[in-house]
Design a protein around this motif. Structure first.
Motif: not given
Lengths: 280, 347
Positions: A80, A84, A87-88, A121, A152, A156, A160, A209, A213
């Motif tokens: 996770t 995250s 992704s961010i 999504r 993931y 995610l 973001a 996220c 996640g």
């Protein structure tokens, strides 16, 4: 009149709090019950109404007929947080570009490209299960942490991008122009001027996220076998012909604990005025 | 500090309309200039071209003879103050002021000294460690200005209607600070505004624009005395200049029925003529007479609306006992009578 209003206000808050807290309370008491305690009706007070038992918690940490939740918890945390952060990072860069520069790809413009991200999504996850499985297999990443992180990130990043595009659009362009005039290049403008102003957006995107996640079961289940287990999958494996409510309750508390901590941290940040005055 | 030259500069946005028609202009080092015109006349376009936020479709921009047309904003070393205060909200006032120097990798002790000096000058010393968002609008504009001033070598300070969101009380104060700073730092300053008062009191040279075109550039005095077009005459001065349709009769131009006349230049066409004079230039007593239709009280002065023959016009006079309906006698000196043909100044 004023006291009446105040009383009503507190009554409403109390009712809502009870509504929110009740499931937690239920899970907490159940996690300390044995089979007898669970079937003996709604009871709340330990030692008086029911005999507390550590059976539920023991089965989470290698007890008889249970599992060891430490490894899956660690796996979930790694997947996770890594997914995250990636992704961010990527999502914020993409969102800044989509918000500030003009792109053309075939017939697509910025808004189409943004929608393309979000559209990932809209698809039901089941559609992606087989492609992801085949892709990870060809990469040799099935049943591994890097494989799950990769998947993931794909799941995610749209979140973001979506949150951050909106946020950057709300940060006035004049700020960029001012930064150029003060001698920034596009990268330092982003890093030193725009990003500090977008901090609340980053927090919101990060929160989404981490929640999505952490809670995902579907891909954690379909893309792993026995080596790499994430927390949601491990919890489900607790179930047997006689539902062990006590261990499931304990597991539920363990799995929401990080999110509760996150909620408190974020709440602190947002109420401290992190959001206030971020955008003109 | 630099001399700014705009050579054959023109700009059109994608839709084909000319935001800026071709123009040549030189702004001398250390001068104060005002771009004056209604909204959408191209003044902000011109400013953005100078600062490098916009690339002109034609022509060059030169700073001290150096072509900077293709240089980006940072390399031009320009400071700009926008209409709405733009400040870095995540920083303190001190960090805001230091930012341009930090970006240019100036040594820290030098930055500190510079920021303190500029904060002192702008009266922001007390606030150096406060969050910039907590300040009032006029203080935020001072921060914007300060970010320009901390750079000792700044080419020019561009002010894009910086006083629009400022309280009237503070406007006067801020304008005075700007003027003082111009004198002290010998900066080239360009002010964009649609407020004639602001333009005339701030600038040495006022550039009047309309529809993407420079109509007249001159000292406030010149704009007032000899407006190049009827548009300038209407735009500058309060009340506006009097414009009266005129005809040519032999070697004289006259306003039928009003008694106003002046000699006609030799090659003057016979149609589309206008005689004009400033309400301020009318003198009491004389051969002309009009009936008062309205009176505006303006302190020691009053503005009288008169009907003279078929024409209606305004004159400024010392406050007196005139009443609506009374006959007022006045005169306009010959050297104050302007002649326009098709809206452009002839004599």
């Amino acid at each position: 009149m004023k006291t009446l209003y105040l009383a009503l206000k507190y009554l409403a808050i109390a009712l809502w709090s009870a509504f929110v807290v009740f499931p937690f309370l239920w899970a907490l008491t159940t996690s300390f019950k044995s089979a007898n305690g669970v079937t003996g009706g709604a009871t709340w007070i330990p030692w008086v109404q029911y005999e507390p038992s550590l059976q539920g918690w023991q089965s989470l940490f290698g007890g008889v007929g249970g599992i060891n939740v430490v490894k899956p918890f660690y796996n979930s945390l790694v997947v996770t947080l890594s997914a995250s952060v990636i992704s961010i990072t990527l999502g914020t860069l993409a969102a800044y570009a989509l918000s500030r520069f003009t792109f053309r790809f075939l017939w697509m413009r910025n808004s189409d490209i943004t929608f393309f991200f979000i559209s990932q999504r809209i698809m039901p996850p089941i559609v992606l299960a087989i492609p992801f499985f085949l892709m990870l297999r060809s990469l040799g990443l099935l049943d591994s942490l890097p494989g799950l992180i990769l998947v993931y990130v794909a799941l995610l990043m749209p979140i973001a991008v979506w949150v951050m595009v909106d946020f950057f659009n709300g940060v006035p362009r004049g700020l960029d122009e001012m930064a150029w005039m003060d001698g920034c290049n596009p990268i330092t403008t982003f890093w030193r001027v725009i990003l500090p102003n977008a901090l609340p957006g980053l927090v919101v995107a990060g929160m989404f996220c981490i929640i999505f996640g952490w809670n995902d079961f579907f891909f954690a289940f379909t893309l792993t076998f026995t080596e790499t287990q994430l927390l949601p999958v491990a919890i489900v494996s607790l179930n047997s012909s006689v539902t062990p409510w006590w261990s499931l309750s304990a597991a539920a508390l363990v799995s929401i604990a990080p999110l509760v901590v996150l909620a408190f941290v974020v709440e602190r940040f947002l109420s401290k005025g992190g959001l206030a005055g971020a955008v003109r | 500090m630099a001399e700014i030259r705009l050579a054959k500069l023109a700009h059109s946005y994608g839709n084909g309309t000319n935001a800026l028609k071709p123009l040549d202009m030189t702004w001398r080092d250390g001068g104060t200039y005002a771009l004056l015109g209604p909204s959408g006349c191209g003044k902000s376009t011109m400013l953005n071209i100078i600062s490098g936020l916009l690339k002109p479709s034609e022509g060059r921009v030169l700073f001290d003879g150096q072509d900077v047309t293709d240089k980006d904003t940072g390399a031009r070393n320009i400071a700009q103050v926008f209409q709405v205060p733009v400040i870095y909200r995540s920083m303190t006032v001190g960090e805001n002021l230091a930012f341009p120097l930090v970006c240019r990798r100036v040594p820290t002790p030098r930055i500190k000294a510079r920021v303190e000096a500029i904060a002192e000058r702008l009266g922001l010393s007390r606030h150096l460690n406060s969050r910039a968002v907590a300040l009032t609008a006029d203080q935020k504009q001072l921060i914007s200005l300060g970010r320009g001033l901390v750079r000792e070598d700044v080419s020019a300070v561009l002010l894009d209607e910086p006083l629009t969101v400022i309280d009237p009380q503070m406007k006067f104060e801020l304008r005075k600070i700007l003027k003082d700073i111009n004198r002290e730092f010998r900066l080239t300053m360009v002010l964009v505004t649609h407020d004639q008062n602001e333009a005339l009191t701030f600038a040495d040279t006022v550039v009047v624009m309309n529809h993407g075109e420079v109509i007249q550039a001159g000292t406030p005095q010149e704009l007032f005395e000899r407006p190049a077009t009827t548009h300038v005459g209407t735009f500058i001065g309060s009340p506006a200049m009097n414009f009266l349709p005129a005809v040519r009769e032999g070697d004289r131009v006259l306003v039928p029925g009003a008694g106003l006349s002046r000699t006609a230049p030799a090659d003057l066409p016979t149609t589309d003529l206008t005689l004009a004079f400033r309400p301020e230039h009318a003198v009491a007593g004389g051969p002309l007479a009009g009936t008062v239709t309205r009176i505006w009280f303006e302190g020691a002065d009053q503005v009288l609306a008169l009907s003279v023959g078929d024409a209606s016009l305004r004159i400024r006079a010392v406050a007196g006992a005139e009443t609506v309906g009374a006959i007022v006698r006045f005169d306009v000196p010959q050297d104050c009578l302007r002649l326009y043909h098709q809206g452009r100044l002839v004599a």
